[in-house]
Design a protein around this motif. Structure first.
Motif, PDB file in Angstrom:
ATOM      1  N   GLU A  31      88.847  14.069  16.873  1.00 48.93           N
ATOM      2  CA  GLU A  31      89.411  15.261  16.241  1.00 48.93           C
ATOM      3  C   GLU A  31      88.935  16.525  16.960  1.00 48.93           C
ATOM      4  O   GLU A  31      89.730  17.423  17.239  1.00 48.93           O
ATOM      5  CB  GLU A  31      88.942  15.273  14.779  1.00 48.93           C
ATOM      6  CG  GLU A  31      89.964  15.503  13.706  1.00 48.93           C
ATOM      7  CD  GLU A  31      91.332  14.980  13.975  1.00 48.93           C
ATOM      8  OE1 GLU A  31      92.218  15.828  14.150  1.00 48.93           O
ATOM      9  OE2 GLU A  31      91.548  13.748  14.021  1.00 48.93           O
ATOM     10  N   ALA A  61      90.436  16.910  20.578  1.00 45.92           N
ATOM     11  CA  ALA A  61      91.908  16.945  20.693  1.00 45.92           C
ATOM     12  C   ALA A  61      92.462  18.233  21.317  1.00 45.92           C
ATOM     13  O   ALA A  61      93.371  18.165  22.150  1.00 45.92           O
ATOM     14  CB  ALA A  61      92.545  16.686  19.326  1.00 45.92           C
ATOM     15  N   PRO A  62      91.919  19.407  20.937  1.00 52.20           N
ATOM     16  CA  PRO A  62      92.506  20.645  21.499  1.00 52.20           C
ATOM     17  C   PRO A  62      92.232  20.818  22.994  1.00 52.20           C
ATOM     18  O   PRO A  62      92.788  21.713  23.613  1.00 52.20           O
ATOM     19  CB  PRO A  62      91.817  21.757  20.699  1.00 52.20           C
ATOM     20  CG  PRO A  62      91.225  21.080  19.500  1.00 52.20           C
ATOM     21  CD  PRO A  62      90.892  19.699  19.940  1.00 52.20           C
ATOM     22  N   LEU A  68      92.461  18.296  25.374  1.00 47.88           N
ATOM     23  CA  LEU A  68      92.919  17.148  26.169  1.00 47.88           C
ATOM     24  C   LEU A  68      94.133  17.458  27.037  1.00 47.88           C
ATOM     25  O   LEU A  68      94.818  18.443  26.821  1.00 47.88           O
ATOM     26  CB  LEU A  68      93.264  15.975  25.244  1.00 47.88           C
ATOM     27  CG  LEU A  68      92.102  15.384  24.450  1.00 47.88           C
ATOM     28  CD1 LEU A  68      92.596  14.262  23.563  1.00 47.88           C
ATOM     29  CD2 LEU A  68      91.026  14.870  25.404  1.00 47.88           C
ATOM     30  N   VAL A 126     100.907  16.140  19.598  1.00 49.42           N
ATOM     31  CA  VAL A 126      99.663  15.758  20.278  1.00 49.42           C
ATOM     32  C   VAL A 126      99.628  16.374  21.676  1.00 49.42           C
ATOM     33  O   VAL A 126      98.608  16.926  22.098  1.00 49.42           O
ATOM     34  CB  VAL A 126      99.505  14.226  20.357  1.00 49.42           C
ATOM     35  CG1 VAL A 126      98.202  13.862  21.067  1.00 49.42           C
ATOM     36  CG2 VAL A 126      99.547  13.602  18.963  1.00 49.42           C
ATOM     37  N   ASN A 132     101.062  19.017  22.639  1.00 49.23           N
ATOM     38  CA  ASN A 132     100.867  20.465  22.468  1.00 49.23           C
ATOM     39  C   ASN A 132      99.465  20.807  21.985  1.00 49.23           C
ATOM     40  O   ASN A 132      99.161  21.965  21.750  1.00 49.23           O
ATOM     41  CB  ASN A 132     101.838  21.012  21.404  1.00 49.23           C
ATOM     42  CG  ASN A 132     103.250  21.056  21.910  1.00 49.23           C
ATOM     43  OD1 ASN A 132     103.470  21.034  23.116  1.00 49.23           O
ATOM     44  ND2 ASN A 132     104.204  21.108  20.989  1.00 49.23           N
ATOM     45  N   ARG A 133      98.666  19.795  21.738  1.00 53.08           N
ATOM     46  CA  ARG A 133      97.282  19.941  21.280  1.00 53.08           C
ATOM     47  C   ARG A 133      97.173  20.543  19.878  1.00 53.08           C
ATOM     48  O   ARG A 133      96.163  21.153  19.532  1.00 53.08           O
ATOM     49  CB  ARG A 133      96.469  20.786  22.268  1.00 53.08           C
ATOM     50  CG  ARG A 133      96.442  20.195  23.665  1.00 53.08           C
ATOM     51  CD  ARG A 133      95.511  20.997  24.589  1.00 53.08           C
ATOM     52  NE  ARG A 133      95.639  20.545  25.963  1.00 53.08           N
ATOM     53  CZ  ARG A 133      96.572  20.957  26.817  1.00 53.08           C
ATOM     54  NH1 ARG A 133      97.469  21.845  26.428  1.00 53.08           N
ATOM     55  NH2 ARG A 133      96.607  20.497  28.038  1.00 53.08           N
ATOM     56  N   THR A 134      98.215  20.380  19.058  1.00 52.69           N
ATOM     57  CA  THR A 134      98.125  20.872  17.679  1.00 52.69           C
ATOM     58  C   THR A 134      97.695  19.753  16.729  1.00 52.69           C
ATOM     59  O   THR A 134      97.441  19.996  15.558  1.00 52.69           O
ATOM     60  CB  THR A 134      99.465  21.481  17.194  1.00 52.69           C
ATOM     61  OG1 THR A 134     100.488  20.492  17.336  1.00 52.69           O
ATOM     62  CG2 THR A 134      99.833  22.690  18.028  1.00 52.69           C
ATOM     63  N   ARG A 135      97.654  18.518  17.227  1.00 53.35           N
ATOM     64  CA  ARG A 135      97.171  17.382  16.432  1.00 53.35           C
ATOM     65  C   ARG A 135      96.375  16.459  17.354  1.00 53.35           C
ATOM     66  O   ARG A 135      96.702  16.334  18.533  1.00 53.35           O
ATOM     67  CB  ARG A 135      98.312  16.512  15.905  1.00 53.35           C
ATOM     68  CG  ARG A 135      99.313  17.111  15.014  1.00 53.35           C
ATOM     69  CD  ARG A 135      98.995  17.018  13.557  1.00 53.35           C
ATOM     70  NE  ARG A 135     100.201  17.311  12.795  1.00 53.35           N
ATOM     71  CZ  ARG A 135     101.040  18.322  13.002  1.00 53.35           C
ATOM     72  NH1 ARG A 135     100.829  19.169  13.987  1.00 53.35           N
ATOM     73  NH2 ARG A 135     102.107  18.488  12.238  1.00 53.35           N
ATOM     74  N   SER A 136      95.396  15.763  16.760  1.00 51.78           N
ATOM     75  CA  SER A 136      94.796  14.646  17.489  1.00 51.78           C
ATOM     76  C   SER A 136      95.770  13.475  17.371  1.00 51.78           C
ATOM     77  O   SER A 136      96.636  13.457  16.496  1.00 51.78           O
ATOM     78  CB  SER A 136      93.447  14.271  16.875  1.00 51.78           C
ATOM     79  OG  SER A 136      93.649  13.548  15.675  1.00 51.78           O
ATOM     80  N   SER A 137      95.626  12.491  18.248  1.00 52.16           N
ATOM     81  CA  SER A 137      96.522  11.332  18.193  1.00 52.16           C
ATOM     82  C   SER A 137      96.367  10.612  16.847  1.00 52.16           C
ATOM     83  O   SER A 137      97.348  10.136  16.279  1.00 52.16           O
ATOM     84  CB  SER A 137      96.237  10.382  19.361  1.00 52.16           C
ATOM     85  OG  SER A 137      94.854  10.083  19.430  1.00 52.16           O
ATOM     86  N   ALA A 194      95.339  11.968  13.920  1.00 46.88           N
ATOM     87  CA  ALA A 194      95.924  12.781  12.846  1.00 46.88           C
ATOM     88  C   ALA A 194      97.442  12.639  12.870  1.00 46.88           C
ATOM     89  O   ALA A 194      98.091  12.532  11.825  1.00 46.88           O
ATOM     90  CB  ALA A 194      95.515  14.242  13.008  1.00 46.88           C
TER      91      ALA A 194
END
Lengths: 312, 312
Positions: free
Chosen positions: A34, A37-38, A40, B291, B293-298, B300
């Protein structure tokens, strides 16, 4: 979280612990994913696969050395589904790891088969994320091309190198295994050995006949043991990636790969909730009994099971 | 519901339509399974499996004739995973079906591979329920023992007959395929052909060596083509089932089979909700993009996907 900042700083011990946590699917591992994630997506992911004995680790090591000359950090995940040691290292890996341990810019991890369905693919991608977050510009995922699931692991990369050798049997055999369909670059390693011409010819002939869409797949000759052809191979996949970034196919492939990855993770989550959570065995036994007692249909029982397990 | 009462009355056309509905997983099929659920469990389910060419259909037909002499209704589900016609009939099946069509006390249905994972096993059990509800005292599930999923289908029965023939290759081969582990009675068909002694000896030897738990599995000789040994075979599985009903192992096996079945149905339901429902493709694409776009973890994103698809 302390661990996340240690991963970002590229601390090898923190990275190793982080990979173990995501591999085991612990809450700590999940929290870490978590946090990273931002950050990656920067690393390029290179898939390297091929039959046993073609020189995959030698080639990966040689590629790593070439990339390291430019100063970029490299992470290597070696997937060995035959290893009985989960997340552990076999003798060969241990030798490699010791050799690479001299260089703080290289991180190597060996991963073995997990029990859960789709588990190794999931864990491999998560480990690649850790390496990405730790500042590795290149993440190499090396896997034995023996089964569909190993082929799938390599396929999740931005570029896939399929390795063959004159000794790896005929090219036709390789075509059959499904390896060729995922190859962006075909590498014939041990190109000094007898039969290199023959296998190249066979691959070309097979591509003309059967895999028309793969007709233009380049074939690259290497002698990884002495580093021959390796700088050219690196230049080749560099160029491949640069081309694909220009015409949008790089992003398109990442989208397709991410869709497959989300499917794998979703199925992993559901599977765990349905069959491995607390009380799962009792729930299943109770509902089976209800069907045999004729108080539920099998579908109503299965629905109840899903609903109880997933909280719907 | 009109269709349910028609099924209960044993109307062949209604049964055929009902099986098509459950096979396709339609809401109508589901409603029907709901209606028949309180009436299930009376039929004994006989699994018949073995390599191609051992005379499975001839044996099943001969068994059917012997049971029919007692007046009991018989349902046959012939699973042919190699058939390209879903739920359709191949030439051989057509001949059988015509021959059996003379007898209103026999219902036969051929089932082919379905697209969905676990689909054929699920559909086969559902079809067996329809036959059970329609008053068949015996439901025979005949399947080619070529792969794990076909073996699983036969295994879901109350008693499993594994057929071999002197021509089906050596007994060791049959041991390897996993067929022997599910056999309650081993049937050597075409027992008049050369090699019958040899295969019986091989099976015995292999059981002594490897499958100690299966050491007592009876071996029964038949010549199904001329009906030889078939009444004795029927008497044998009758006695087997009677014995198991006495000591509780019959019910225990039904419980284990039902647990496996509920797993299959639950996974089928979840799979359909996740990937085949309206908007599933768009949902997956949207969350993959999130994901990237980095607005969610994989994780989440996968959780959101599961939650949206299953309404959790």
């Amino acid at each position: 979280m302390k661990q996340a900042s240690e991963v970002f700083s590229g601390d090898h011990r923190a990275m190793a612990r982080a990979i173990t946590a995501v591999e085991n699917g612990t809450p700590e591992g999940r929290a870490l994913l978590e946090e990273i994630a931002p950050k990656l997506g920067a690393a390029r992911r290179i898939g390297v696969t091929g039959p046993p004995g073609v020189g995959k680790s030698t080639t990966v090591d040689a590629i790593t050395r070439v990339i390291r000359e430019g100063g970029e950090k490299v992470g290597v995940i070696a997937v060995d589904p035959t290893s009985p040691f989960t997340g552990g290292a076999l003798l060969g890996d241990r030798i490699r790891m010791n050799r690479m341990a001299d260089d703080a810019g290289v991180f190597m991890r060996s991963m073995a088969t997990r029990g859960a369905a789709g588990g190794l693919s999931r864990a491999t991608q998560d480990a690649a994320d850790i390496l990405d977050a730790s500042g590795c510009g290149t993440v190499i995922i090396e896997t034995v091309g023996v089964g569909q699931s190993e082929v799938e692991i390599a396929r999740a990369a931005d570029v896939v190198l399929v390795l063959l050798s004159p000794e790896s049997g005929d090219g036709i055999q390789a075509m059959k295994s499904g390896l060729m369909e995922i190859a962006d670059i075909i590498v014939i390693n041990k190109a000094d050995r007898p039969g290199a011409d023959k296998i190249e010819h066979e691959i070309r002939a097979a591509m003309e006949l059967g895999l028309k869409s793969r007709r233009d797949t380049p074939i690259h000759l290497t002698e990884a043991f002495r580093g021959k052809g390796i700088p050219e191979l690196v230049a080749r996949f560099d160029a491949f990636l640069a081309d694909r970034k220009k015409d949008g196919r790089f992003e398109e492939r990442r989208r397709e790969n991410m869709k497959r990855r989300l499917r794998t993770i979703a199925e992993f989550m559901v599977h765990r909730s349905l069959w491995e959570s607390d009380g799962a065995a009792e729930r299943l036994a109770r509902l089976a009994e209800a069907v045999l007692n004729r108080t539920r249909s099998s579908y109503a029982a299965a629905e109840e099971l899903v609903s109880e397990a997933l909280g719907t």
